[in-house]
Scaffold this active site. Structure first.
Site, PDB file in Angstrom:
ATOM      1  N   PRO A   9      36.263  -8.933  19.081  1.00 14.56           N
ATOM      2  CA  PRO A   9      36.902  -8.981  20.405  1.00 14.56           C
ATOM      3  C   PRO A   9      36.405 -10.201  21.159  1.00 14.56           C
ATOM      4  CG  PRO A   9      35.180  -7.285  20.350  1.00 14.56           C
ATOM      5  CD  PRO A   9      35.297  -7.836  18.955  1.00 14.56           C
ATOM      6  N   MET A  10      37.302 -10.974  21.744  1.00 13.88           N
ATOM      7  CA  MET A  10      36.887 -12.151  22.521  1.00 13.88           C
ATOM      8  C   MET A  10      37.774 -12.273  23.756  1.00 13.88           C
ATOM      9  SD  MET A  10      36.048 -14.987  19.583  1.00 13.88           S
ATOM     10  CE  MET A  10      37.304 -14.434  18.451  1.00 13.88           C
ATOM     11  N   CYS A  92      28.228  -7.151  25.805  1.00 15.80           N
ATOM     12  CA  CYS A  92      28.584  -8.327  26.609  1.00 15.80           C
ATOM     13  C   CYS A  92      27.522  -8.579  27.683  1.00 15.80           C
ATOM     14  CB  CYS A  92      29.954  -8.111  27.240  1.00 15.80           C
ATOM     15  SG  CYS A  92      30.481  -9.520  28.192  1.00 15.80           S
ATOM     16  N   HIS A 163      25.965  -7.141  16.808  1.00 18.71           N
ATOM     17  CA  HIS A 163      25.794  -8.587  16.954  1.00 18.71           C
ATOM     18  C   HIS A 163      24.291  -8.820  16.779  1.00 18.71           C
ATOM     19  CE1 HIS A 163      26.493 -12.362  19.696  1.00 18.71           C
ATOM     20  NE2 HIS A 163      25.918 -12.654  18.547  1.00 18.71           N
ATOM     21  N   GLY A 205      27.525 -15.502  13.989  1.00 16.45           N
ATOM     22  CA  GLY A 205      27.242 -16.743  13.275  1.00 16.45           C
ATOM     23  C   GLY A 205      27.832 -16.886  11.883  1.00 16.45           C
ATOM     24  N   GLY A 225      33.932 -13.938  14.865  1.00 14.81           N
ATOM     25  CA  GLY A 225      34.593 -14.302  16.118  1.00 14.81           C
ATOM     26  C   GLY A 225      34.998 -15.746  16.152  1.00 14.81           C
TER      27      GLY A 225
HETATM   28  C1  LIG Z   1      35.074 -16.526  24.229  1.00 19.34           C
HETATM   29  C2  LIG Z   1      34.338 -15.283  23.813  1.00 19.34           C
HETATM   30  C3  LIG Z   1      34.676 -14.072  24.388  1.00 19.34           C
HETATM   31  C4  LIG Z   1      34.016 -12.888  23.989  1.00 19.34           C
HETATM   32  N1  LIG Z   1      34.440 -11.690  24.512  1.00 19.34           N
HETATM   33  C5  LIG Z   1      33.913 -10.527  24.022  1.00 19.34           C
HETATM   34  C6  LIG Z   1      34.458  -9.267  24.405  1.00 19.34           C
HETATM   35  O1  LIG Z   1      35.426  -9.158  25.164  1.00 19.34           O
HETATM   36  N2  LIG Z   1      33.852  -8.157  23.893  1.00 19.34           N
HETATM   37  C7  LIG Z   1      32.795  -8.231  23.021  1.00 19.34           C
HETATM   38  O2  LIG Z   1      32.294  -7.199  22.576  1.00 19.34           O
HETATM   39  N3  LIG Z   1      32.297  -9.407  22.633  1.00 19.34           N
HETATM   40  C8  LIG Z   1      32.844 -10.548  23.086  1.00 19.34           C
HETATM   41  N4  LIG Z   1      32.393 -11.744  22.616  1.00 19.34           N
HETATM   42  C9  LIG Z   1      31.353 -11.773  21.551  1.00 19.34           C
HETATM   43  C10 LIG Z   1      32.019 -11.766  20.176  1.00 19.34           C
HETATM   44  O3  LIG Z   1      32.730 -10.576  19.962  1.00 19.34           O
HETATM   45  C11 LIG Z   1      30.956 -11.904  19.067  1.00 19.34           C
HETATM   46  O4  LIG Z   1      30.069 -10.835  19.156  1.00 19.34           O
HETATM   47  C12 LIG Z   1      30.180 -13.212  19.180  1.00 19.34           C
HETATM   48  O5  LIG Z   1      31.026 -14.317  19.419  1.00 19.34           O
HETATM   49  C13 LIG Z   1      29.346 -13.468  17.907  1.00 19.34           C
HETATM   50  O6  LIG Z   1      30.178 -13.586  16.781  1.00 19.34           O
HETATM   51  P1  LIG Z   1      30.570 -15.055  16.179  1.00 19.34           P
HETATM   52  O7  LIG Z   1      29.285 -15.807  16.005  1.00 19.34           O
HETATM   53  O8  LIG Z   1      31.256 -14.749  14.877  1.00 19.34           O
HETATM   54  O9  LIG Z   1      31.456 -15.718  17.183  1.00 19.34           O
HETATM   55  C14 LIG Z   1      32.996 -12.935  23.018  1.00 19.34           C
HETATM   56  C15 LIG Z   1      32.656 -14.173  22.448  1.00 19.34           C
HETATM   57  C16 LIG Z   1      33.327 -15.335  22.827  1.00 19.34           C
HETATM   58  C17 LIG Z   1      32.970 -16.646  22.159  1.00 19.34           C
END
Ligand SMILES: Cc1cc2nc3c(=O)[nH]c(=O)nc-3n(C[C@H](O)[C@H](O)[C@H](O)COP(=O)(O)O)c2cc1C
Length: 327
Positions: A9-10, A92, A163, A205, A225
């Protein structure tokens, strides 16, 4: 237990248009919505917030909130929109989210979290799951994490997405909280060793299919993500390498399939840039990806962009092949 790959989720990224776009590249990944606040669902435009075009991928709704009855009501309202899971955001770190008592700060209130999950579980037949961090502020030890997960499990959580870095709630900005605290995958592996029969998903990551394969040796799934948002065609590699799918659309085919959706959505009043902004990274790493990005930013990431511009761009792609379309 079936291994899963999911897109994280982002906020401002994984909206309904991104979900549809990604479903054109991969049929096997699970897709999570951006966090939607429970109260917004109760008081806002439900169809606008919750509806999405039906696709064959499983889609999960992520909720933010800390009021058990509001979360329960939001679950009830959301139940019939086609989601397969409802996930509670416990990870978050943003200041705004903390002020409203959502997200990672709830790790310090396990009893309240348990009440929320229990109320959500009673309100819907959909599985309730959580997404959290390995710790927060000065709290980073396995016993805490184990006990927090046990509390959410006892309350009814059916899946645990972790995470693998802690959140520093006062010291760091949300962006820094995605990069600075070190990733500690061992916490998540150890959690899986402890909760052998429960679904533990690792996040944080992950950038390559080799990394995915390595994690899948230790846990039940991998959530990705940023690597997918910035380069959506990474999903094609995941389809090929992880799901052994040989029938993967090219980047151009993905765009061709997106056009009828764009037509349908813009006729309903959606602004074109709300869809096209998600395609900026489609040609990431290819020769000519700059041309694609520049064309989009000049012609489409503006309010009055229309379908003609997309057709013009696609004509160029088909005729002159301005970007290398090789996989
Ligand atoms: C732009 C952005 C928005 C995010 N929004 C959420 C969110 O709404 N809910 C959530 O649980 N995590 C959110 N995250 C965290 C991501 O879900 C994820 O845990 C984090 O980016 C680490 O994973 P990655 O390294 O693969 O990006 C967000 C991350 C980014 C970069």
């Amino acid at each position: 237990m079936k291994k899963t790959i999911s897109v994280a989720p982002m906020m401002d990224c994984t909206d309904k248009h991104e979900i549809f776009f990604l479903s054109l590249i991969s049929k096997n990944v699970k897709l999570y919505t951006e966090m939607i606040v429970a109260n917004a669902i109760i008081r806002g435009n439900r169809d606008k917030l919750l509806s999405f075009k039906k696709i064959s991928n499983p889609v999960a709704l992520q909720l933010g909130g800390s009021n058990p009855s509001e979360l329960a009501e939001a679950c009830k309202i959301s139940e019939n929109y086609g989601y397969q899971e409802i996930n509670l955001n416990l990870g978050c770190p943003s200041k705004k989210v903390q002020k409203n008592k959502f997200g990672a700060c709830l790790m310090s209130e396990p009893d309240l979290v348990a009440k929320c999950i229990s109320a959500m579980t009673k309100a819907t037949h959909l599985p309730i799951t959580i997404k959290t961090r390995i710790g927060y502020n000065d709290v980073e030890n396995f016993n805490f994490l184990k006990s927090f997960i046990q509390t959410t499990k006892d309350a009814g959580s059916k899946k645990f997405i972790i995470h693998a870095r802690k959140a520093l709630l006062k010291k760091l900005s949300p962006k820094e909280n995605l990069n600075i605290p070190p990733l500690k995958y061992d916490f998540v592996y150890k959690l899986k060793d402890w909760f052998k029969n429960d679904e533990i998903i690792i996040n944080g990551g992950v950038k390559t299919t080799n990394e995915i394969k390595n994690h899948l040796e230790r846990v039940d799934g991998v959530m990705i993500g940023r690597a997918i948002y910035h380069s959506p065609y990474f999903l094609a590699e995941i389809e090929k390498e992880i799901f052994k799918n040989k029938n993967i659309p090219t980047r151009t085919e993905v765009m061709e399939k997106l056009i009828p959706y764009i037509q349908e959505q813009t006729e309903k009043g959606t602004q074109l840039n709300h869809i096209m902004r998600h395609t900026v990274g489609l040609f990431h790493g290819q020769n000519g990806s700059k041309i694609w990005k520049q064309y989009l930013s000049k012609n489409m990431c503006i309010r009055d962009a229309d379908l003609q511009k997309v057709n013009h761009l696609m004509d160029q792609v088909r005729k002159t092949n301005p970007v290398s379309l090789e996989r």
